[in-house]
Design an enzyme around this catalytic site. Structure first.
Site, PDB file in Angstrom:
ATOM      1  N   ASP A 164     -61.217 -20.969  39.341  1.00 51.34           N
ATOM      2  CA  ASP A 164     -61.161 -21.514  40.658  1.00 51.34           C
ATOM      3  C   ASP A 164     -61.683 -21.377  41.964  1.00 51.34           C
ATOM      4  O   ASP A 164     -63.361 -21.776  41.898  1.00 51.34           O
ATOM      5  CB  ASP A 164     -59.925 -21.005  41.358  1.00 51.34           C
ATOM      6  CG  ASP A 164     -59.838 -21.730  42.679  1.00 51.34           C
ATOM      7  OD1 ASP A 164     -60.106 -22.879  42.926  1.00 51.34           O
ATOM      8  OD2 ASP A 164     -60.549 -20.846  44.219  1.00 51.34           O
ATOM      9  N   LEU A 170     -59.243 -24.603  50.149  1.00 52.01           N
ATOM     10  CA  LEU A 170     -60.200 -25.798  50.559  1.00 52.01           C
ATOM     11  C   LEU A 170     -61.199 -25.545  49.523  1.00 52.01           C
ATOM     12  O   LEU A 170     -62.100 -26.545  49.924  1.00 52.01           O
ATOM     13  CB  LEU A 170     -60.572 -25.629  51.520  1.00 52.01           C
ATOM     14  CG  LEU A 170     -59.119 -25.816  53.039  1.00 52.01           C
ATOM     15  CD1 LEU A 170     -60.147 -25.500  54.242  1.00 52.01           C
ATOM     16  CD2 LEU A 170     -58.425 -27.373  52.918  1.00 52.01           C
ATOM     17  N   ARG A 171     -60.980 -25.076  48.820  1.00 48.29           N
ATOM     18  CA  ARG A 171     -62.261 -25.255  47.904  1.00 48.29           C
ATOM     19  C   ARG A 171     -62.616 -26.327  47.174  1.00 48.29           C
ATOM     20  O   ARG A 171     -63.630 -26.343  46.583  1.00 48.29           O
ATOM     21  CB  ARG A 171     -62.369 -23.959  46.930  1.00 48.29           C
ATOM     22  CG  ARG A 171     -64.037 -23.075  46.140  1.00 48.29           C
ATOM     23  CD  ARG A 171     -63.974 -22.103  45.285  1.00 48.29           C
ATOM     24  NE  ARG A 171     -64.122 -20.997  45.879  1.00 48.29           N
ATOM     25  CZ  ARG A 171     -63.270 -20.125  46.259  1.00 48.29           C
ATOM     26  NH1 ARG A 171     -62.746 -20.147  45.649  1.00 48.29           N
ATOM     27  NH2 ARG A 171     -63.673 -18.703  47.067  1.00 48.29           N
ATOM     28  N   GLY A 172     -61.613 -27.060  46.655  1.00 50.35           N
ATOM     29  CA  GLY A 172     -61.833 -27.988  45.457  1.00 50.35           C
ATOM     30  C   GLY A 172     -62.182 -29.261  46.530  1.00 50.35           C
ATOM     31  O   GLY A 172     -62.466 -30.001  46.414  1.00 50.35           O
TER      32      GLY A 172
END
Length: 348
Positions: A205, A286-288
């Protein structure tokens, strides 16, 4: 006495690589904006992963550094300077500058933590009171590219160290109460063969983008790739010369994209829809959202535009989100298809 001349090993031209558009795009966007967070490339053996990754460094302009600095410190950017250089500048000392090629560092599978992070000479520190730091691969890779082949076979704690350094931009080494830190801003590129095992989802991720590579099936294309490789092996400089103009054009396109990147904007409505896609795909954290926004801006800049359009998001959304989905053992549909389907529903 014979003198052995130093010769630079020829690099296969990036523009000569046939197919594998997904991998090439992910690498180019990370060169335009390193803050995207690197790229993980998974695919079959012998599909040109290593060749492509080594070729991308050849497209980047030289960088300015403080001469003979162990960490490739930037002459003016404080975030890219070692503590020693900052101290020297504060004292008003004149430091020489130099230009070097963008560092391209390979991390071998058997590397130890000391080899990766660097080590402090404790004996010298205790006896002479001098902090002597032996820099590791993270120091050499600062402001460049750190490439880990077969990253899925690397020890998890080493992958963790690499990802932490790539995210924070700093590497800290502490031993026996002595602490040294230095800048470690690099584009982390990992490659691997899924048959040999996947990375843990928590680590996967944290890579900004994920490209999947398949073996080319078309016989005509396979013949073209083999011929091109044979030509390069026999006459590398002829092959490089043939692609020189395309290489220069792509080099300029990347340089121009870097110049205008900070001016690129993305409308609030499009940002809302990106977050809606992430929400409907049940992406954790919230990385996406952040990576998709960054990559869309980089793609717009790559195409010379100052505003992100829907097509920009469409081109990069699978690369940014496919590895962040929760895996369902009973799900037969490909992750890229799921991302694409939800994108089409949200963006209509």
């Amino acid at each position: 006495m014979s003198i052995i001349k130093e010769s630079t090993r020829p690099v296969f031209p990036f523009t000569a690589i046939v197919g594998q558009e997904e991998m090439k795009l992910a690498l180019i966007l990370n060169m335009i904006d390193p803050k995207i967070g690197g790229v993980m490339i998974m695919g079959d053996r012998g599909t040109g992963k290593s060749t492509t990754i080594r070729a991308i460094a050849d497209l980047l302009p030289q960088i300015q550094i403080i001469k003979d600095d162990l960490f490739n410190s930037h002459p003016t950017d404080v975030d890219l300077m070692s503590d020693e250089v900052q101290e020297a500048i504060c004292q008003g000392r004149n430091l020489s500058v130099d230009f070097i090629d963008v560092p391209m560092v390979d991390l071998p599978l058997g590397a130890t933590e000391d080899r990766v992070c660097g080590t402090i000479d404790i004996e010298k520190a205790l006896n002479e009171g001098i902090k002597t730091f032996e820099p590791g691969l993270l120091a050499k890779a600062n402001r460049g590219i750190l490439y880990v082949d077969e990253v899925n076979l690397l020890d998890d704690h080493l992958v963790d160290i690499l990802l932490d350094s790539a995210a924070s931009g700093w590497n800290t080494v502490e031993r026996e109460g002595i602490s040294i830190r230095h800048p470690a801003r690099f584009v982390l590129v990992g490659s691997g063969n899924p048959e040999e095992g996947e990375l843990r989802p928590q680590l996967l991720d944290r890579f900004g983008m994920h490209a999947e590579i398949k073996t080319v099936k078309d016989p005509a294309l396979r013949v073209q790739i083999v011929e091109q490789r044979n030509q390069f092996d026999q006459h590398p400089h002829v092959c490089i010369q043939q692609h020189l103009m395309k290489q220069e054009q792509l080099k300029e396109k990347i340089a121009q994209a870097r110049r205008i990147l900070d001016e690129v904007t993305i409308d609030f409505e499009l940002r809302m829809k990106i977050s809606q896609v992430c929400g409907e795909l049940d992406v954790d954290g919230l990385r996406g959202d952040i990576v998709t926004n960054r990559a869309a801006k980089a793609f717009a800049a790559y195409n010379g535009r100052h505003n992100v359009v829907i097509e920009d998001i469409h081109r990069i959304v699978v690369l940014c989100l496919r590895h962040r989905l929760r895996k369902d053992p009973l799900e037969t549909i490909d992750s890229g298809t799921r991302v694409n389907d939800v994108f089409c529903q949200v963006f209509n």
